[in-house]
Design a protein around this motif. Sequence first.
Motif, PDB file in Angstrom:
ATOM      1  N   HIS B  66       0.832  -1.199   0.000  1.00  0.00           N
ATOM      2  CA  HIS B  66       0.000   0.000   0.000  1.00  0.00           C
ATOM      3  C   HIS B  66       0.865   1.246   0.000  1.00  0.00           C
ATOM      4  O   HIS B  66       0.626   2.185  -0.752  1.00  0.00           O
ATOM      5  N   ALA B 148      -2.841  -4.165  -5.725  1.00  0.00           N
ATOM      6  CA  ALA B 148      -2.541  -2.786  -5.331  1.00  0.00           C
ATOM      7  C   ALA B 148      -2.734  -1.850  -6.519  1.00  0.00           C
ATOM      8  O   ALA B 148      -3.193  -0.719  -6.355  1.00  0.00           O
ATOM      9  N   SER B 157      -8.515   2.581  -0.267  1.00  0.00           N
ATOM     10  CA  SER B 157      -7.659   1.562  -0.879  1.00  0.00           C
ATOM     11  C   SER B 157      -6.945   0.740   0.186  1.00  0.00           C
ATOM     12  O   SER B 157      -6.652  -0.435  -0.027  1.00  0.00           O
ATOM     13  N   GLU B 158      -6.682   1.357   1.350  1.00  0.00           N
ATOM     14  CA  GLU B 158      -5.959   0.624   2.391  1.00  0.00           C
ATOM     15  C   GLU B 158      -6.812  -0.512   2.951  1.00  0.00           C
ATOM     16  O   GLU B 158      -6.287  -1.475   3.487  1.00  0.00           O
ATOM     17  N   LEU B 161      -7.436  -3.239  -0.345  1.00  0.00           N
ATOM     18  CA  LEU B 161      -6.287  -4.082  -0.689  1.00  0.00           C
ATOM     19  C   LEU B 161      -6.292  -5.407   0.073  1.00  0.00           C
ATOM     20  O   LEU B 161      -6.291  -6.466  -0.558  1.00  0.00           O
TER      21      LEU B 161
END
Lengths: 229, 220, 214
Positions: B66, B148, B157-158, B161
């Motif tokens: 990330h 990713a 997104s964290e 993922l």
Amino acid sequence: MNSFNSKRIPNIMAVIIIIMLGAGLKIVVDYSLTVDKEAGYLWAQKIFYYHVPSAWTAFLGYFIVMIAGVQFLRTGNRKWDQIGVASAEFGTFFCLLVLITGPIWGQAAWGQPWTWEPRLLTTLILFLLYIGYFMLRQFGGHYERVARNSAVLGIIAFLDVPIVYLSLKFWSADTQAHPQLGMSEQSSLVLNVFFFNLATFTLLFIYMVWYRIHILKLKQKQLELTHGL
Amino acid sequence: MFTALLKKDLLIELRSKEIVISMASFGVSVILLYSFSFNESPKTFSIFASGLLWMVFLFISVLGLHRSFSLEKEFDAIGLVLSAPVNRSLIFLSKWVSGFLFLLMAQIIIVPLFWLFLALDIPSQIGLWLLVFIMADLGIAAVGSLVAGITLRARMSEVLLPILLFPLVSPLLIAAVKSTDALMVGLPFEEWKVWGAIIFTFVIAFSVTGVLIFDYVSEE
Amino acid sequence: MLEIQNLSKSFFMRPVLKDLSLRAKDGEIVGIVGANGAGKTTLLRTLARISACDSGDAFLDGNSLIKGSHKNRENVLFISHHPNLYPVLTGEENLRLTARLYGHPKSADEITEALERVGLSRYRWDPIRNYSRGMLQRLGLAKTIIVPWKLLLLDEPTTGLDEDGSQLLENFLHRWQEEDRSMMIVSHDMSWLKRYCTVIYSLSDGVLNKESQS
């Protein structure tokens, strides 16, 4: 696929599916055989007439997501994205049915709802992955990028299936065995009922996906109208 | 071109050190917590050791991947790589290899401490043992870079993922744990070669897919 | 020659570029004006292939920039109002990386010289995270020195520049004008564009309209 607007064909199809579902239920409850000798011909085993067709339909759905993904990346045609989303949604719906019916059988047969059985587990992993798929669609940003990224995800998700299944098969080699009977060993009555339900579920799946695509197209049209195109 | 991209990732890490340091310190603190939680029975612990170890590696790879991809978003730096006449497969390959190297570096710090803190026996087939680590790291980095890339520009997104990565990587995790386990007990390769084969298949499948498909992932 | 053919792109299903076409001869400087959100930046980002488009293509000397090989963009340089550089690396390292990515590695001297020409040689060993907005703009201009471009895509080049910086930009633009180099410049400032561009289009509702030609 022609439109849902002329209501005739969809309506006829809906009526046929309802009749088939009702008839299927009657046949399974009253006439179908239980097949598993080792499990002692449990009545609960009849749930397999729903469990297995659900699983096949779910995998059909995810297979279509992959094909639609490849087609979308190749052509960029929005139609393929709509087919992909609709199949993903109802593939996941049938996946959920598998995950519900599996433990019901497990409780009756083994006295415990969950066993680490490779096929059930593969279904669970796919289910989780597709929860992520829908989250990606929700949070991925603008539609055009989401469509591309979820197409890619649909492809890699399906590629992962055989590896997941194989690894789980070796992993759980010593855990509870899943009733796994060859198709050819079954009496024709069992097979007929099974394929009848499979046909019903597949038709239901097609109908749902078709209807969903119709709604997605209406949404798109509405959007185009608001943007004054 | 590939070396330029890889060097860029390594140089950035050399300057900022943020990826490997955060991966390693997170890993070490989890291991410390392990030893607090399991110090009652070291014997029993060694049965779970490889599973717990690979869980740590999975968590720190999410952390590292990330970070490595969000660095590309600062100053819209990825625009330079995307607009340059560079094949997108090479972008994937460079991210794959750098992700692999970062994970390996963090492991070099974590693994000895793991063995030390939890008083485990050192496996006899050390070469094979290292090979399992390297191959499984390659697999995690391959599928991780792909995911990713997919989640790079997404909100949350964290969170996305790991949600996407963990189910995808599950066969690799099983195979890595089983192989590490077998090596710790000292089983001959013949008895666990199927796990080796699964790791190998996984690495090939996802690196090839990444090379073929990254073009569609990278653009905005 | 630059030729854009039927380029379409939408965001959130809303079309930003509608079937857009354009031709520009070598040495022409194309200006594009438009309000905020008209899609000017999107057009440049699509040509630089940072953004994907829905359909259509663009050609530079017959080579497809969008559907074709990535190699075809080796003569296209995009200077956006983002730095498009790595904040942790120094100015010098960023330029060296840029040169390598475009396939024309440069020696340390050449890079120092480029930095000198944009007035940044004092800061060449500073990570560009510490640069101000104007310094980052200057660093963008340095890219034009080290990459041998045939088509330059400039996105709002004046924003954030101080007086010296503006003068520097004017000098660069004048030289390129004299050398008959091809450019596409995007700005909201029509009068500024008129000083350099051979032809100006306005972009609104995803369509290009010719405004003036000198």
